[in-house]
Enzyme design. Structure first.
Site, short mmCIF file in Angstrom:
data_model
loop_
_atom_site.label_atom_id
_atom_site.label_comp_id
_atom_site.label_asym_id
_atom_site.label_seq_id
_atom_site.Cartn_x
_atom_site.Cartn_y
_atom_site.Cartn_z
N LYS A 101 0.76 -1.40 -0.24
CA LYS A 101 -0.09 0.10 0.36
C LYS A 101 0.89 1.48 0.03
CE LYS A 101 -3.63 2.34 2.47
NZ LYS A 101 -4.78 2.27 3.63
N SER B 128 -9.34 2.33 2.64
CA SER B 128 -8.58 3.07 1.72
C SER B 128 -7.62 2.26 0.95
CB SER B 128 -7.75 4.10 2.36
OG SER B 128 -7.08 3.39 3.58
N SER C 28 -10.07 -0.14 6.58
CA SER C 28 -9.65 -0.01 5.20
C SER C 28 -8.89 -1.02 4.63
CB SER C 28 -8.18 1.21 5.19
OG SER C 28 -9.19 2.68 5.26
#
Length: 505
Positions: free
Chosen positions: A96, A171, A195
């Protein structure tokens, strides 16, 4: 260059900001008193700070073209080889883009960090490379990670592999999309309100938010220390177990991990659920926004554990409804003070500071505040208002209430092995059009966290397992366990996965 003493005018301006009444003679006196402290700052400039290790060579990689990035899920592509042997040998892993990989650009979904290139590898990155994994690149994420949709990323919306018009969730949307599309074997996500679990649920991946403090965040950009989690997103429970086994465990640079208790996650794959007691939580269903078919299918999936030898009972945790309110009190001021005003890292933290990240974010944020997403603007404005007007009262009260929320779940877990409910109460929503109203934009970013965000506050491990489709889109079942008992969640997830293909349900 060492810091300079403030001028008389600068001292007077600061005093006025705080409501003090100083004259020029007072300011000159204070300026003289500051000389000793400034000498300490000058000495700090002469000292070398420790840096996180960078153990494996790499090329900088590249930003993929549109043709190579069908779902807009990549921010940057790389091919960083690790040790070549170990439990992750042969596995490709996406990181990420809020986690540092040395020499590889990091944007954290936001224009205010564009151009930043870390010089360190996050602890979890080093652990993956040591275990033989290959870092395939940086997965796109939401602007500063403050959205559970997938439309606030500065490089454009991240698209769901099951339907390009729909959100991946956020996210960690890029991480889940890349796993679901089989472009990588594994990915790392972050979870402060859901997320990891939201995009995993909506993309049909397996996503585990570990117990708070199990996986170090060293070298990652946080939102709020008390709810920050890092964890695996994979295409199977087995890969969840393997990746978690590599990244979990104490890290001297992250004081939260001093309490970490690691289990045999790979060994848990063969345990099954026979004899387990599973609590179906009533309050996880029937939200005003819940989709009836999603509720029905998740209930049916939980009931299937009975045929595998588990006992399933319905239980009630009324305080679950207050979890999102407590989470709001914790994260709004926490994020405004630490992530934004605290220039990505905050202060009074006894762990590792990625100082280059702080400097890059401070320059970007102060020079381009209009470039952040509408969700980040909302957090900053409301968080600052609450801080100024109510002097941290509600943040402090919410932090105290987290103890009661944790106890409410623990009271159930005293009698059960895990709690089960829908991960998200409805399937993936459509990506908002570019010209939508601010109200639509923000609602689509934050309207799905009813079941996920309470467990960021309570710190319990939570595992989303794909369990069916609604309208052609994946839905997920969330399993919540005792603190530092991820092994039981993995046992249950593996048992359910072996029943049959979730995509045909």
């Amino acid at each position: 260059m060492s810091p300079k003493l403030p001028t008389i005018d600068q001292i007077l301006n600061i005093a006025e900001f705080y409501g003090m009444h100083l004259n020029e003679e007072d300011a000159a006196s204070f300026r003289g008193l500051m000389a000793g402290s400034m000498a300490s700052y000058a000495r700090l400039d002469e000292l070398a700070e420790p840096k996180l290790p960078v153990k494996y060579p790499r090329a900088p990689g590249y930003r993929p073209s549109l043709e190579e990035n069908k779902y807009n899920a990549w921010y940057w592509k790389t091919d960083i080889k690790g040790s070549g042997e170990g439990p992750l040998a042969g596995k490709s892993v996406a990181i990420k883009d809020n986690i540092c990989v040395a020499g590889v650009p990091m944007m954290n979904g936001s224009r205010v960090l564009e151009g930043y290139v870390p010089e360190v590898d996050a602890t979890v990155v080093t652990r993956i490379l040591d275990a033989g994994g290959t870092i395939a690149g940086k997965a796109a994420c939401e602007d500063l990670c403050f959205s559970a949709g997938s439309h606030t990323c500065a490089t454009g919306p991240i698209r769901n592999p099951h339907n390009l018009e729909h959100s991946t969730g956020g996210s960690s949307g890029g991480s889940a999309a890349l796993v679901a599309a089989k472009e990588v074997d594994m990915a790392l996500g972050g979870d402060q309100g859901g997320s990891i679990r939201t995009p995993s649920c909506w993309c049909g991946a397996y996503g585990l938010k570990p117990t708070w403090g199990l996986v170090p965040m060293t070298g990652g950009m946080p939102i709020s220390y008390s709810v920050d989690h890092c964890g695996p997103i994979c295409g199977s429970t087995e890969d969840i177990a393997r990746l978690l086994a590599v990244i979990a465990g104490p890290d001297g640079y992250d004081p939260r991990t001093v309490v970490a208790k690691v289990q045999d996650y790979v060994g848990a794959l063969s345990r099954g659920v026979k004899g387990m007691k599973i609590a179906l939580m009533k309050e996880g269903f029937g939200h005003p926004t819940s989709d009836r078919t999603t509720d029905e299918k998740v209930r049916g999936a939980i009931a299937e554990f009975s045929a595998l030898g588990a006992t399933v009972d319905e239980v009630s945790v009324p305080m679950h409804y207050d979890g999102p309110h407590i989470w709001t009190g914790v994260i709004l001021e926490g994020a405004a003070e630490m992530m934004i005003k605290g220039y990505a890292m905050g202060n009074n933290w006894s762990g590792y500071y990625t100082t280059s990240l702080q400097e890059a974010f401070a320059r970007g944020w102060q020079s381009r505040p209009d470039d952040v997403s509408e969700t980040v603007k909302l957090v900053l404005i409301l968080g600052e208002y609450m801080h100024r007007r109510y002097h941290n009262r509600y943040h402090a009260k919410a932090q105290n209430l987290r103890v009661l929320l944790r106890k409410a779940y623990d009271d159930i877990l005293d009698a059960y092995d895990l709690i089960a409910m829908p991960t998200i109460p409805f399937p993936a929503t459509k990506i908002p059009p570019a010209d939508c109203s601010r109200e639509h934009y923000v609602d689509a970013a934050l309207n799905m966290q009813q079941n996920t965000c309470p467990f960021d506050v309570s710190g319990h491990p939570a595992f989303t397992v794909p369990c069916g489709r609604v309208g052609g889109l994946p839905i997920g079942m969330m399993l919540v366990g005792h603190h530092f008992d991820e092994a039981t969640l993995i046992s249950a997830g593996q048992a359910f996965e072996q029943i049959g293909n979730w995509q045909s349900r």
